[in-house]
Design a protein around this motif. Structure first.
Motif, PDB file in Angstrom:
ATOM      1  N   ASN A 214      69.909  45.816  10.064  1.00 14.82           N
ATOM      2  CA  ASN A 214      69.021  46.930  10.366  1.00 14.82           C
ATOM      3  C   ASN A 214      69.073  47.507  11.775  1.00 14.82           C
ATOM      4  OD1 ASN A 214      67.569  47.034   7.769  1.00 14.82           O
ATOM      5  ND2 ASN A 214      67.006  44.951   8.351  1.00 14.82           N
ATOM      6  N   THR A 215      69.609  46.794  12.743  1.00 20.30           N
ATOM      7  CA  THR A 215      69.562  47.270  14.122  1.00 20.30           C
ATOM      8  C   THR A 215      70.725  48.220  14.407  1.00 20.30           C
ATOM      9  OG1 THR A 215      68.516  45.216  14.826  1.00 20.30           O
ATOM     10  CG2 THR A 215      69.515  46.569  16.540  1.00 20.30           C
ATOM     11  N   PRO A 216      70.417  49.505  14.676  1.00 19.17           N
ATOM     12  CA  PRO A 216      71.501  50.435  15.025  1.00 19.17           C
ATOM     13  C   PRO A 216      72.014  50.144  16.433  1.00 19.17           C
ATOM     14  CG  PRO A 216      69.381  51.560  15.082  1.00 19.17           C
ATOM     15  CD  PRO A 216      69.122  50.157  14.625  1.00 19.17           C
ATOM     16  N   ILE A 217      73.323  50.168  16.593  1.00 17.65           N
ATOM     17  CA  ILE A 217      73.944  49.837  17.869  1.00 17.65           C
ATOM     18  C   ILE A 217      74.716  51.056  18.358  1.00 17.65           C
ATOM     19  CG2 ILE A 217      75.583  48.311  19.037  1.00 17.65           C
ATOM     20  CD1 ILE A 217      74.763  46.220  16.832  1.00 17.65           C
ATOM     21  N   ARG A 218      74.348  51.518  19.538  1.00 18.69           N
ATOM     22  CA  ARG A 218      74.918  52.748  20.087  1.00 18.69           C
ATOM     23  C   ARG A 218      76.440  52.709  20.155  1.00 18.69           C
ATOM     24  NH1 ARG A 218      76.260  53.666  25.131  1.00 18.69           N
ATOM     25  NH2 ARG A 218      75.011  51.925  25.887  1.00 18.69           N
ATOM     26  N   VAL A 219      77.011  51.616  20.682  1.00 18.80           N
ATOM     27  CA  VAL A 219      78.466  51.553  20.852  1.00 18.80           C
ATOM     28  C   VAL A 219      79.212  51.439  19.519  1.00 18.80           C
ATOM     29  CG1 VAL A 219      78.354  50.644  23.202  1.00 18.80           C
ATOM     30  CG2 VAL A 219      78.500  49.064  21.273  1.00 18.80           C
TER      31      VAL A 219
ATOM     32  N   GLY B 238      78.440  53.514  17.113  1.00 17.64           N
ATOM     33  CA  GLY B 238      78.160  54.804  16.499  1.00 17.64           C
ATOM     34  C   GLY B 238      76.829  54.845  15.772  1.00 17.64           C
ATOM     35  N   GLY B 239      75.879  54.027  16.227  1.00 22.52           N
ATOM     36  CA  GLY B 239      74.559  54.000  15.605  1.00 22.52           C
ATOM     37  C   GLY B 239      74.518  53.187  14.316  1.00 22.52           C
ATOM     38  N   ARG B 240      75.617  52.508  14.016  1.00 26.12           N
ATOM     39  CA  ARG B 240      75.655  51.666  12.810  1.00 26.12           C
ATOM     40  C   ARG B 240      75.144  50.269  13.133  1.00 26.12           C
ATOM     41  NH1 ARG B 240      81.811  51.744  11.466  1.00 26.12           N
ATOM     42  NH2 ARG B 240      81.798  51.506  13.718  1.00 26.12           N
ATOM     43  N   SER B 241      74.689  49.576  12.101  1.00 29.06           N
ATOM     44  CA  SER B 241      74.328  48.164  12.256  1.00 29.06           C
ATOM     45  C   SER B 241      75.612  47.340  12.233  1.00 29.06           C
ATOM     46  CB  SER B 241      73.409  47.728  11.115  1.00 29.06           C
ATOM     47  OG  SER B 241      74.118  47.734   9.887  1.00 29.06           O
ATOM     48  N   LEU B 242      75.507  46.076  12.604  1.00 27.62           N
ATOM     49  CA  LEU B 242      76.668  45.187  12.528  1.00 27.62           C
ATOM     50  C   LEU B 242      77.186  45.113  11.096  1.00 27.62           C
ATOM     51  CD1 LEU B 242      75.403  42.360  14.876  1.00 27.62           C
ATOM     52  CD2 LEU B 242      77.332  43.884  15.318  1.00 27.62           C
ATOM     53  N   PHE B 243      76.280  45.036  10.138  1.00 28.99           N
ATOM     54  CA  PHE B 243      76.648  44.960   8.722  1.00 28.99           C
ATOM     55  C   PHE B 243      77.456  46.195   8.327  1.00 28.99           C
ATOM     56  CE2 PHE B 243      76.040  45.162   4.153  1.00 28.99           C
ATOM     57  CZ  PHE B 243      76.183  43.840   3.774  1.00 28.99           C
ATOM     58  N   GLU B 244      76.993  47.371   8.742  1.00 32.40           N
ATOM     59  CA  GLU B 244      77.688  48.619   8.412  1.00 32.40           C
ATOM     60  C   GLU B 244      79.049  48.691   9.099  1.00 32.40           C
ATOM     61  OE1 GLU B 244      73.828  51.527   7.773  1.00 32.40           O
ATOM     62  OE2 GLU B 244      74.516  51.084   9.808  1.00 32.40           O
ATOM     63  N   ALA B 245      79.124  48.234  10.335  1.00 33.39           N
ATOM     64  CA  ALA B 245      80.399  48.249  11.058  1.00 33.39           C
ATOM     65  C   ALA B 245      81.423  47.371  10.355  1.00 33.39           C
ATOM     66  CB  ALA B 245      80.191  47.796  12.501  1.00 33.39           C
ATOM     67  N   ILE B 246      81.012  46.192   9.906  1.00 31.16           N
ATOM     68  CA  ILE B 246      81.923  45.297   9.194  1.00 31.16           C
ATOM     69  C   ILE B 246      82.343  45.938   7.880  1.00 31.16           C
ATOM     70  CG2 ILE B 246      82.212  43.023   8.149  1.00 31.16           C
ATOM     71  CD1 ILE B 246      79.937  42.131  10.143  1.00 31.16           C
TER      72      ILE B 246
ATOM     73  N   ILE C 257      77.549  41.567  24.975  1.00 27.75           N
ATOM     74  CA  ILE C 257      76.121  41.352  25.261  1.00 27.75           C
ATOM     75  C   ILE C 257      75.824  39.897  25.575  1.00 27.75           C
ATOM     76  CG2 ILE C 257      75.359  43.374  23.973  1.00 27.75           C
ATOM     77  CD1 ILE C 257      74.343  41.406  21.788  1.00 27.75           C
ATOM     78  N   SER C 258      76.641  38.966  25.062  1.00 28.40           N
ATOM     79  CA  SER C 258      76.410  37.563  25.409  1.00 28.40           C
ATOM     80  C   SER C 258      76.757  37.316  26.874  1.00 28.40           C
ATOM     81  CB  SER C 258      77.202  36.622  24.505  1.00 28.40           C
ATOM     82  OG  SER C 258      78.570  36.675  24.803  1.00 28.40           O
ATOM     83  N   GLY C 259      77.575  38.206  27.450  1.00 30.94           N
ATOM     84  CA  GLY C 259      77.926  38.115  28.860  1.00 30.94           C
ATOM     85  C   GLY C 259      76.941  38.845  29.759  1.00 30.94           C
ATOM     86  N   GLY C 260      75.903  39.452  29.163  1.00 32.33           N
ATOM     87  CA  GLY C 260      74.876  40.072  29.961  1.00 32.33           C
ATOM     88  C   GLY C 260      74.881  41.588  30.011  1.00 32.33           C
ATOM     89  N   GLN C 261      75.833  42.224  29.363  1.00 32.13           N
ATOM     90  CA  GLN C 261      75.880  43.676  29.376  1.00 32.13           C
ATOM     91  C   GLN C 261      75.111  44.237  28.193  1.00 32.13           C
ATOM     92  OE1 GLN C 261      79.875  45.079  29.581  1.00 32.13           O
ATOM     93  NE2 GLN C 261      80.356  43.899  31.406  1.00 32.13           N
ATOM     94  N   ASN C 262      74.665  45.474  28.308  1.00 23.38           N
ATOM     95  CA  ASN C 262      73.931  46.132  27.231  1.00 23.38           C
ATOM     96  C   ASN C 262      74.883  46.964  26.408  1.00 23.38           C
ATOM     97  OD1 ASN C 262      71.570  45.075  28.152  1.00 23.38           O
ATOM     98  ND2 ASN C 262      70.983  46.901  29.290  1.00 23.38           N
ATOM     99  N   GLY C 263      74.532  47.141  25.091  1.00 22.76           N
ATOM    100  CA  GLY C 263      75.345  47.980  24.229  1.00 22.76           C
ATOM    101  C   GLY C 263      74.595  49.117  23.830  1.00 22.76           C
TER     102      GLY C 263
END
Length: 142
Positions: A106-111, A113-121, A136-142
């Motif tokens: 359910n979480t849209p991710i900007r990098v 294209g606004g898709r969730s991880l499930f949709e990207a896969i 993001i595990s290294g501390g950067q935002n997506g």
């Protein structure tokens, strides 16, 4: 509300209000294989991800009958492994399984294209999803 141990994986299933929730037993990470096999189980994966089998078949890009009759076929297993890689990466930090499932679907991710991880896969961008999680595990935002 009742609870029962899932004999196929390392979770306790809580049943109530028409919804299932999964609570990890001990420190084991999710195991999506049937006991005694090394193949991923579409049925167990669908249960954990709160999907019905037709939804899972569509996400995997395989015909429902192919998935039902040949759950260990190469295409089904290859696609399940892609989802499993991302799922395992999300649970690496010992997150609650219910939260992982919710965010993966359910979480849209900007990098992405606004898709969730499930949709990207589903769209074939597993490596982009994994790179995002690594970033993001290294501390950067997506």
């Amino acid at each position: 509300m009742g609870t029962e141990d899932c004999k196929d994986c390392a979770y306790t299933v809580r049943i109530g209000g028409g919804a299932l929730s999964w609570q990890q037993q001990g420190t084991r990470r999710p195991r999506f294989s049937e006991p005694g096999t090394t193949h991923l189980s579409p049925r167990i994966f669908a249960q954990v991800m709160e999907l019905d089998l037709p939804e899972l078949a569509e996400a995997l890009g395989v015909h429902l009958n192919t998935m039902r009759l040949h759950p260990y076929g190469s295409r089904t297993q290859e696609r399940l492994r892609e989802y499993n890689r991302v799922f395992q990466s999300l649970t690496h930090d010992k997150a609650e399984i219910v939260d992982v499932v919710f965010h993966m679907k359910n979480t849209p991710i900007r990098v992405l294209g606004g898709r969730s991880l499930f949709e990207a896969i589903r769209d074939g961008d597993t490596w982009k999803a994994l790179r995002y999680l690594q970033t993001i595990s290294g501390g950067q935002n997506g």
